[in-house]
Design a protein around this motif. Structure first.
Motif, PDB file in Angstrom:
ATOM      1  N   CYS A 136      -4.445   0.704  -9.048  1.00 43.55           N
ATOM      2  CA  CYS A 136      -3.047   1.146  -9.119  1.00 43.55           C
ATOM      3  C   CYS A 136      -2.694   1.533 -10.547  1.00 43.55           C
ATOM      4  CB  CYS A 136      -2.093   0.048  -8.666  1.00 43.55           C
ATOM      5  SG  CYS A 136      -2.289  -0.466  -6.959  1.00 43.55           S
TER       6      CYS A 136
ATOM      7  N   LEU B  91      -6.721  -7.735  -3.351  1.00 41.94           N
ATOM      8  CA  LEU B  91      -6.785  -7.028  -2.070  1.00 41.94           C
ATOM      9  C   LEU B  91      -7.573  -7.864  -1.074  1.00 41.94           C
ATOM     10  CD1 LEU B  91      -7.449  -3.301  -3.075  1.00 41.94           C
ATOM     11  CD2 LEU B  91      -5.495  -4.169  -1.778  1.00 41.94           C
TER      12      LEU B  91
ATOM     13  N   ASN C  26      -8.869   5.377  -4.987  1.00 38.58           N
ATOM     14  CA  ASN C  26     -10.328   5.340  -5.087  1.00 38.58           C
ATOM     15  C   ASN C  26     -10.778   6.789  -5.117  1.00 38.58           C
ATOM     16  OD1 ASN C  26     -13.081   5.215  -4.810  1.00 38.58           O
ATOM     17  ND2 ASN C  26     -13.077   3.675  -3.190  1.00 38.58           N
TER      18      ASN C  26
ATOM     19  N   ASP D 135      -4.134  -6.681 -14.441  1.00 40.20           N
ATOM     20  CA  ASP D 135      -2.810  -6.589 -13.830  1.00 40.20           C
ATOM     21  C   ASP D 135      -1.827  -6.677 -14.996  1.00 40.20           C
ATOM     22  OD1 ASP D 135      -0.710  -6.387 -12.108  1.00 40.20           O
ATOM     23  OD2 ASP D 135      -0.957  -8.345 -11.180  1.00 40.20           O
TER      24      ASP D 135
ATOM     25  N   TYR E 124      -2.997   2.650  -4.055  1.00 41.71           N
ATOM     26  CA  TYR E 124      -4.293   2.212  -4.557  1.00 41.71           C
ATOM     27  C   TYR E 124      -5.237   3.411  -4.493  1.00 41.71           C
ATOM     28  CZ  TYR E 124      -2.743  -2.663  -3.898  1.00 41.71           C
ATOM     29  OH  TYR E 124      -2.059  -3.858  -3.953  1.00 41.71           O
TER      30      TYR E 124
ATOM     31  N   HIS F 207       3.262   2.622  -5.511  1.00 41.11           N
ATOM     32  CA  HIS F 207       2.207   1.606  -5.537  1.00 41.11           C
ATOM     33  C   HIS F 207       0.969   2.021  -4.728  1.00 41.11           C
ATOM     34  CE1 HIS F 207       0.514  -2.470  -5.532  1.00 41.11           C
ATOM     35  NE2 HIS F 207       1.500  -2.868  -6.326  1.00 41.11           N
TER      36      HIS F 207
ATOM     37  N   TYR G 140      -3.387  -2.122 -12.275  1.00 42.76           N
ATOM     38  CA  TYR G 140      -3.842  -3.229 -11.426  1.00 42.76           C
ATOM     39  C   TYR G 140      -5.133  -2.795 -10.748  1.00 42.76           C
ATOM     40  CZ  TYR G 140      -3.939  -6.511  -7.463  1.00 42.76           C
ATOM     41  OH  TYR G 140      -4.324  -7.460  -6.527  1.00 42.76           O
ATOM     42  N   THR G 141      -6.207  -3.546 -10.982  1.00 43.39           N
ATOM     43  CA  THR G 141      -7.511  -3.169 -10.444  1.00 43.39           C
ATOM     44  C   THR G 141      -7.818  -3.806  -9.086  1.00 43.39           C
ATOM     45  OG1 THR G 141      -8.475  -4.845 -11.919  1.00 43.39           O
ATOM     46  CG2 THR G 141      -8.565  -2.556 -12.643  1.00 43.39           C
ATOM     47  N   GLY G 142      -6.826  -4.416  -8.463  1.00 37.90           N
ATOM     48  CA  GLY G 142      -6.940  -4.786  -7.051  1.00 37.90           C
ATOM     49  C   GLY G 142      -7.716  -6.042  -6.750  1.00 37.90           C
TER      50      GLY G 142
ATOM     51  N   HIS H  50       0.819  -1.214   0.000  1.00 41.38           N
ATOM     52  CA  HIS H  50       0.000   0.000   0.000  1.00 41.38           C
ATOM     53  C   HIS H  50       0.850   1.261   0.000  1.00 41.38           C
ATOM     54  CE1 HIS H  50      -4.248  -1.089   0.280  1.00 41.38           C
ATOM     55  NE2 HIS H  50      -3.873  -2.164   0.938  1.00 41.38           N
TER      56      HIS H  50
ATOM     57  N   GLY I 146      -9.495  -0.648  -4.919  1.00 38.42           N
ATOM     58  CA  GLY I 146      -8.622   0.438  -5.324  1.00 38.42           C
ATOM     59  C   GLY I 146      -7.905   0.079  -6.607  1.00 38.42           C
TER      60      GLY I 146
END
Length: 331
Positions: free
Chosen positions: A278, A267, A166, A225, A164, A162, A262-264, A56, A276
């Motif tokens: 990236c 997580l 929102n 990703d 994330y 890196h 990267y759409t998480g 994070h 979140g």
């Protein structure tokens, strides 16, 4: 060294919080027409970051993303890296710069510089290295991240950041973000998400974000990703993320040739899957092992330097082709 956090403020009312642990971006508060939004996912206490497996907000490296087979060669000498993702090497390995306390070098109201050092052979990387990162929060709501690395011998370097994001605000659903990427091609990957060396056109594929597209985490096509081959110069936007209400845009640019999105999906813990997004400027993954990928070694004579910029734009609901956004939402 104790865990610390630092706050940068600008004249536009932005407030960015950064930790010395991993030189991490912890929060970015911005005013959106009277509403305070924190747009970066993070933990409530600094100590929570010590066991964070998701990187994070961290500066990751020495080389961000994946190096296939956890090895590379320099002048025909092979160097074995720590394999920390199956047989591959990810984000510099365990207990690397993302999980170290950085030293405070300088702090002003809008500027923070941190530093950390790696010994020769750390996780297999040749050469002792010194990393600097400077965060500069500008009055136009842009955040410049300047990275510099010096090394005692030729080595592989390519860090990135890196966070994330929102843009709806932490605690709100991330569903419905709109993404645009200025890339005509992407790098094909194998089952371990390591590039094969093939550079493929986005045309006619799910990787085509040249026009803005609404992200739907329920759709496999938006489980991203992937590394995109950006086709714009360093001073222009490589990617744009737009909040679901279209009141806030995040533009990312850098001197790197690639942008990992990267759409998480993975997580977890206190964070929901796909909570979140990236946007990570970088060399292409596994570039040290693929001759046709753009990459250069860092040497004592040629230190590594890179700038990554994130810029917020408010009340700008129009993008290059807003009609495509509306048609995509209707699908």
């Amino acid at each position: 060294m104790e865990l610390r956090s630092f706050v940068l403020c600008n004249d536009a009312g932005d407030e960015v919080c950064i930790s010395n642990y991993g030189a991490r971006l912890l929060q970015w508060h911005t005013d959106v027409f009277g509403q305070d939004r924190n747009i970066i996912l993070g933990y409530s206490t600094l100590s929570d970051y010590l066991d964070d497996p998701f990187y994070h907000g961290a500066i990751v490296g020495p080389y961000a993303n994946r190096i296939g087979g956890a090895a590379f060669s320099i002048d025909e000498q092979e160097f074995a890296l720590q394999a920390n993702e199956g047989s591959n090497h990810l984000h510099g390995g365990d207990k690397s710069i993302s999980h170290m306390c950085w030293e405070l070098v300088a702090q002003e109201a809008q500027v923070l510089t941190l530093k950390c050092e790696l010994a020769n052979g750390h996780n297999g990387y040749p050469g002792a290295m010194v990393f600097w990162v400077t965060y500069h929060l500008n009055n136009d709501s842009s955040l410049d991240i300047d990275m510099k690395v010096i090394t005692e011998q030729a080595t592989v370097v390519g860090p990135t950041t890196h966070p994330y994001f929102n843009l709806a605000g932490v605690g709100e659903s991330a569903s419905g973000h709109i993404l645009q990427i200025f890339a005509d091609n992407f790098t094909e990957v194998d089952d371990a998400n390591v590039p094969t060396g093939e550079i493929c056109p986005v045309d006619g594929t799910n990787m085509d974000f040249r026009q803005p597209r609404v992200l739907d985490p329920q759709q496999p096509k938006d489980n991203l990703d992937h590394n995109f081959v950006v086709c714009r110069p360093a001073d222009e936007s490589h990617g744009v993320l737009i909040s679901p209400d279209k009141q806030l845009q995040l533009h990312v640019s850098s001197g790197y040739p690639g942008l990992q999105v990267y759409t998480g999906k993975y997580l977890g813990g206190k964070f929901e899957s796909f909570g979140g997004i990236c946007l990570e400027p970088q060399f292409y993954p596994n570039s040290p092992n693929i001759d046709n990928f753009p990459f250069y070694l860092t040497t004592p004579e040629e230190p590594f330097r890179m700038r990554i910029s994130y810029k917020l734009v408010k009340n700008q609901t129009e993008v290059d082709n807003p009609a495509s956004v509306e048609s995509e939402k209707a699908d």
